[in-house]
Design an enzyme around this catalytic site. Structure first.
Site, PDB file in Angstrom:
ATOM      1  N   GLY A  12       0.771  -1.236   0.000  1.00  0.00           N
ATOM      2  CA  GLY A  12       0.000   0.000   0.000  1.00  0.00           C
ATOM      3  C   GLY A  12       0.801   1.284   0.000  1.00  0.00           C
ATOM      4  N   ASN A  14       1.749   2.980  -2.607  1.00  0.00           N
ATOM      5  CA  ASN A  14       1.148   3.897  -3.588  1.00  0.00           C
ATOM      6  C   ASN A  14      -0.125   4.532  -3.030  1.00  0.00           C
ATOM      7  OD1 ASN A  14       2.517   4.138  -6.342  1.00  0.00           O
ATOM      8  ND2 ASN A  14       2.718   1.956  -5.882  1.00  0.00           N
ATOM      9  N   MET A  89      -3.408  -7.474  -7.356  1.00  0.00           N
ATOM     10  CA  MET A  89      -2.811  -8.628  -8.028  1.00  0.00           C
ATOM     11  C   MET A  89      -3.845  -9.590  -8.637  1.00  0.00           C
ATOM     12  SD  MET A  89       0.227  -7.727  -7.751  1.00  0.00           S
ATOM     13  CE  MET A  89       1.134  -9.147  -8.372  1.00  0.00           C
ATOM     14  N   LEU A  92      -9.225  -8.112 -13.491  1.00  0.00           N
ATOM     15  CA  LEU A  92     -10.648  -7.775 -13.421  1.00  0.00           C
ATOM     16  C   LEU A  92     -11.371  -8.237 -14.689  1.00  0.00           C
ATOM     17  CD1 LEU A  92     -10.056  -4.246 -11.922  1.00  0.00           C
ATOM     18  CD2 LEU A  92     -11.199  -6.147 -10.743  1.00  0.00           C
ATOM     19  N   ASN A 106      -4.211   1.948 -13.615  1.00  0.00           N
ATOM     20  CA  ASN A 106      -3.284   1.019 -12.959  1.00  0.00           C
ATOM     21  C   ASN A 106      -1.893   1.621 -13.014  1.00  0.00           C
ATOM     22  OD1 ASN A 106      -2.296  -1.465 -11.828  1.00  0.00           O
ATOM     23  ND2 ASN A 106      -1.579  -2.054 -13.872  1.00  0.00           N
ATOM     24  N   HIS A 108       2.192   0.453 -13.184  1.00  0.00           N
ATOM     25  CA  HIS A 108       2.997  -0.729 -13.509  1.00  0.00           C
ATOM     26  C   HIS A 108       4.489  -0.352 -13.475  1.00  0.00           C
ATOM     27  CE1 HIS A 108       3.860  -4.621 -15.271  1.00  0.00           C
ATOM     28  NE2 HIS A 108       4.732  -4.003 -16.052  1.00  0.00           N
ATOM     29  N   THR A 140      -7.718  -1.933 -19.463  1.00  0.00           N
ATOM     30  CA  THR A 140      -8.592  -2.526 -20.480  1.00  0.00           C
ATOM     31  C   THR A 140      -8.512  -4.040 -20.308  1.00  0.00           C
ATOM     32  OG1 THR A 140      -6.757  -2.562 -22.046  1.00  0.00           O
ATOM     33  CG2 THR A 140      -8.211  -0.636 -22.141  1.00  0.00           C
ATOM     34  N   GLU A 142      -7.042  -6.319 -21.964  1.00  0.00           N
ATOM     35  CA  GLU A 142      -5.698  -6.886 -22.115  1.00  0.00           C
ATOM     36  C   GLU A 142      -4.795  -6.339 -21.011  1.00  0.00           C
ATOM     37  OE1 GLU A 142      -2.199  -7.226 -25.431  1.00  0.00           O
ATOM     38  OE2 GLU A 142      -4.122  -6.391 -26.071  1.00  0.00           O
ATOM     39  N   GLU A 173       7.243   5.928  -8.594  1.00  0.00           N
ATOM     40  CA  GLU A 173       5.812   5.610  -8.683  1.00  0.00           C
ATOM     41  C   GLU A 173       5.020   6.549  -7.786  1.00  0.00           C
ATOM     42  OE1 GLU A 173       4.593   1.505  -8.201  1.00  0.00           O
ATOM     43  OE2 GLU A 173       6.488   0.782  -8.984  1.00  0.00           O
TER      44      GLU A 173
END
Ligand code: GRF
Length: 187
Positions: A12, A14, A89, A92, A106, A108, A140, A142, A173
C-alpha cells in the site's frame, strides 16, 4: 470533490502517496474507500490509520464476480469517480470494467509497452537494458496494455539487484501516480 476508490492487494505504499497528495491539496480528490482481496494486506491498516474506509473481499481465481459484484456496489455507493489499482494482483473481468468505463487506472513498474505482466523489474535487469521506469495507464481487458496516461524513466545502474531497482522505481511511482491522477481529475 472527485472521489477515488482504490483496489490493492499488499503493502500500500502507492495508496499512502495518493492519500498524502490529496490531503496536502496537491490533487483535488479524496480517497473514499480501499478494497483489498486479502484480509491481511497491510494497505487496509494504512487506510484505516488515515481515516479511509477499508474493506476486504475474497477474490476466488475461478469466480471474479464473487469479488466484483460487492466491490462495484460499494464503489458506486461511495460515489467513486475513478478506480485506482495500486498493487492489485488480480485480473478484473469485463463485468467490472463495464461498471466504470474509461475510469480505471493502474500503475505498472516498467516503461510500458516494455515488460508487461509479473516481475517487470527482474525482467528489465535480465534484458540488460540501461533504463526502465513506471507507467500509469487505463485498464482494459488486455493486461497492462491500455492507453498510457503518464510515465517516468528510471536508470538502471551496474550492480543493481531486483531489490535496488524495485526501490528506485517505487520512489518514482509515488510521484507518478498522484501526478497522473491530477492530470485526469483536474483537466
Ligand atoms: C508497485 O510496484 C506497482 O507498480 C505494482 O505493485 C506494486 C505495489 O506496491 N503494480 P504498493 O503496494 O503500492 O507499495
Amino acid at each position: 470533490m472527485t472521489r477515488l476508490g482504490i483496489l490493492a492487494s499488499g503493502r500500500g505504499s502507492n495508496f499512502v502517496a495518493i492519500e498524502r497528495a490529496c490531503r496536502m491539496g496537491r490533487v483535488a480528490a479524496t480517497p473514499s474507500v480501499v478494497i483489498s482481496n486479502r484480509a491481511d494486506a497491510p494497505v487496509l491498516e494504512k487506510a484505516r490509520r488515515t481515516g479511509v474506509e477499508a474493506v476486504s473481499i475474497p477474490f476466488p481465481q475461478d469466480d471474479p464476480e464473487a469479488f466484483e459484484r460487492p466491490a462495484v456496489q460499494i464503489l458506486k455507493k461511495r460515489g467513486c469517480d475513478w478506480i485506482l489499482l495500486a498493487g492489485f494482483m488480480r485480473i478484473l473481468s469485463p463485468y467490472f470494467l463495464a461498471a466504470f468505463p474509461e475510469r480505471i487506472l493502474n500503475i505498472h513498474p516498467s516503461l510500458l509497452p516494455a515488460f508487461p505482466g509479473l516481475h517487470a523489474q527482474r525482467r528489465a535487469l535480465e534484458a540488460g537494458v540501461d533504463q526502465t521506469g513506471c507507467t500509469v495507464h487505463f485498464v482494459t481487458e488486455e493486461v497492462d496494455a491500455g492507453p498510457i496516461v503518464d510515465q517516468i524513466t528510471v536508470p538502471i545502474f551496474p550492480g543493481d539487484t531486483e531489490e535496488s531497482l524495485s526501490a528506485r522505481i517505487l520512489q518514482r511511482e509515488h510521484e507518478l501516480y498522484p501526478r497522473a491522477i491530477k492530470k485526469l481529475v483536474e483537466s
